[in-house]
Enzyme design. Structure first.
Site, PDB file in Angstrom:
ATOM      1  N   LYS A  44       0.758  -1.146   0.075  1.00  0.00           N
ATOM      2  CA  LYS A  44       0.037  -0.042  -0.135  1.00  0.00           C
ATOM      3  C   LYS A  44       1.053   1.232   0.087  1.00  0.00           C
ATOM      4  CE  LYS A  44      -3.625  -2.666   2.217  1.00  0.00           C
ATOM      5  NZ  LYS A  44      -4.080  -2.870   3.720  1.00  0.00           N
ATOM      6  N   GLN A  64      -3.688  -1.930  10.212  1.00  0.00           N
ATOM      7  CA  GLN A  64      -3.723  -3.196   9.377  1.00  0.00           C
ATOM      8  C   GLN A  64      -4.438  -4.314  10.263  1.00  0.00           C
ATOM      9  OE1 GLN A  64      -2.739  -3.952   5.991  1.00  0.00           O
ATOM     10  NE2 GLN A  64      -3.635  -5.829   6.330  1.00  0.00           N
ATOM     11  N   ASP A 100     -10.951   2.769   5.235  1.00  0.00           N
ATOM     12  CA  ASP A 100     -11.734   1.454   5.370  1.00  0.00           C
ATOM     13  C   ASP A 100     -13.197   1.740   5.224  1.00  0.00           C
ATOM     14  OD1 ASP A 100      -9.587  -0.222   4.624  1.00  0.00           O
ATOM     15  OD2 ASP A 100      -8.954  -0.497   6.661  1.00  0.00           O
TER      16      ASP A 100
END
Ligand SMILES: NC(=O)c1ccc[n+]([C@@H]2O[C@H](COP(=O)([O-])OP(=O)(O)OC[C@H]3O[C@@H](n4cnc5c(N)ncnc54)[C@H](OP(=O)(O)O)[C@@H]3O)[C@@H](O)[C@H]2O)c1
Length: 285
Positions: A53, A97, A120
């Site tokens: 990422k 994460q 997210d």
């Protein structure tokens, strides 16, 4: 019948191409969009996802501030890291994460995040926004599935969609998304789960079936009608081995199907960056 493949790679490339001028405009205006990442612990797969990422962020012209907490980090350490990013001008969106070590309460930590920086889209406020069709970050995998179907010109509006799984990262937000009043959604969505033992009756009657269970091989060819569109969203990892909900035997039954590798994954990543750029645009507007 040989199913048409619905790869995610070209969808992601189209999203990145669309983001490029928007990122350039932000940078020209004096603000480099920043994706903050937090890793707790030493899991090598998680570290690999973060690295991927960060590399993509840099390639796109974003900044990628990172906080790495040790395997024995406490909940207070994680909350402090999240608050640092909440206050940081150079962080427009952030992620922690998953999975985190066992001493960490991931859901509780999520509540500490500024919902506008929640890349997210998993903060309860953002789930609420999604339920109410209000603007805000949409969970990446569901948003990626809508984009994938739209890109490949699979009509969704007015069609029957069955989602297998009601989890918070995939099935539930996907059902909310695909029932929104929009040309690339507007579907008749049914959600099935362990509480519906005869779920194959529902998947068999749907025109589009989306597997979101995380149970390898759960969806078999006899569970869908000939010609159905099949999207494999759920996956489980055994070490580095990817075990999808949908296996390749579908090729003979489905009308269209996402590939085993390179389907929903690339579109999920693309939506992460779209959420980040949109967060930067909101903050600077
Ligand atoms: N491809 C990607 O980039 C990506 C990104 C995010 C997530 N995912 C994957 O998506 C999957 C779902 O994630 P999630 O967090 O939303 O899910 P989750 O919280 O693990 O929930 C799984 C859902 O599947 C249902 N289910 C499990 N076994 C079943 C069975 N035997 N029969 C019927 N239903 C069953 C569960 O039903 P109950 O509610 O009744 O328990 C639950 O609703 C996971 O595999 C995850 O790895 C993939």
């Amino acid at each position: 019948m040989t199913a048409r493949l619905l790869p995610g790679g070209p969808v992601a490339e189209a999203v990145f191409a669309e983001l490029e001028p928007r990122i350039e405009k932000l940078v020209a205006g004096g603000h480099s969009p920043g994706l903050g990442t937090i890793l707790v612990g030493d899991d090598s797969a998680s570290a690999g996802y973060i690295r991927m990422k960060q590399e993509k962020a840099i390639e796109l012209g974003l900044t990628a501030p990172h906080i790495h907490l040790g395997q024995d980090a406490t909940q207070a350490d994680l909350v402090a890291a999240i608050r640092d990013f909440n206050d940081a001008d150079d962080v427009d969106a952030m992620l922690v994460q998953h999975p985190t070590p066992p001493q960490i309460d991931f859901e509780a930590a999520l509540l500490e995040m500024d919902p506008d920086k929640d890349v997210d889209g998993l903060h309860p406020l953002n789930m609420g926004r999604l339920a109410l069709s209000m603007p805000g970050p949409v969970p990446c995998t569901p948003a990626g599935i809508e984009a994938l179907l739209a890109f490949h010109e699979v009509p969704i509006a007015g069609r029957s969609v069955c989602v297998l799984g009601r989890g918070t990262t995939l099935g539930r937000p996907l059902a909310l998304l695909l029932t929104q009043k929009r040309p690339t959604a507007n579907a008749a969505v049914t959600v099935v789960h362990t509480g519906v033992p005869n779920w194959p009756d529902y998947t068999r009657s749907a025109e589009i079936v989306i597997a979101a269970a995380g149970v390898p091989g759960i969806l078999q060819p006899e569970h869908v009608r000939p010609g159905a569109v099949v999207v494999g969203g759920g996956v489980r990892y055994e070490g580095r081995k990817l075990l999808p909900d949908v296996d390749e035997s579908f090729g003979e039954v489905a009308g269209a199907i996402t590939p085993r590798v390179g389907g929903v994954g690339p579109t999920t990543v693309a939506m992460l960056f779209r959420n980040c750029v949109e967060a930067a645009e909101r903050r600077t507007s």
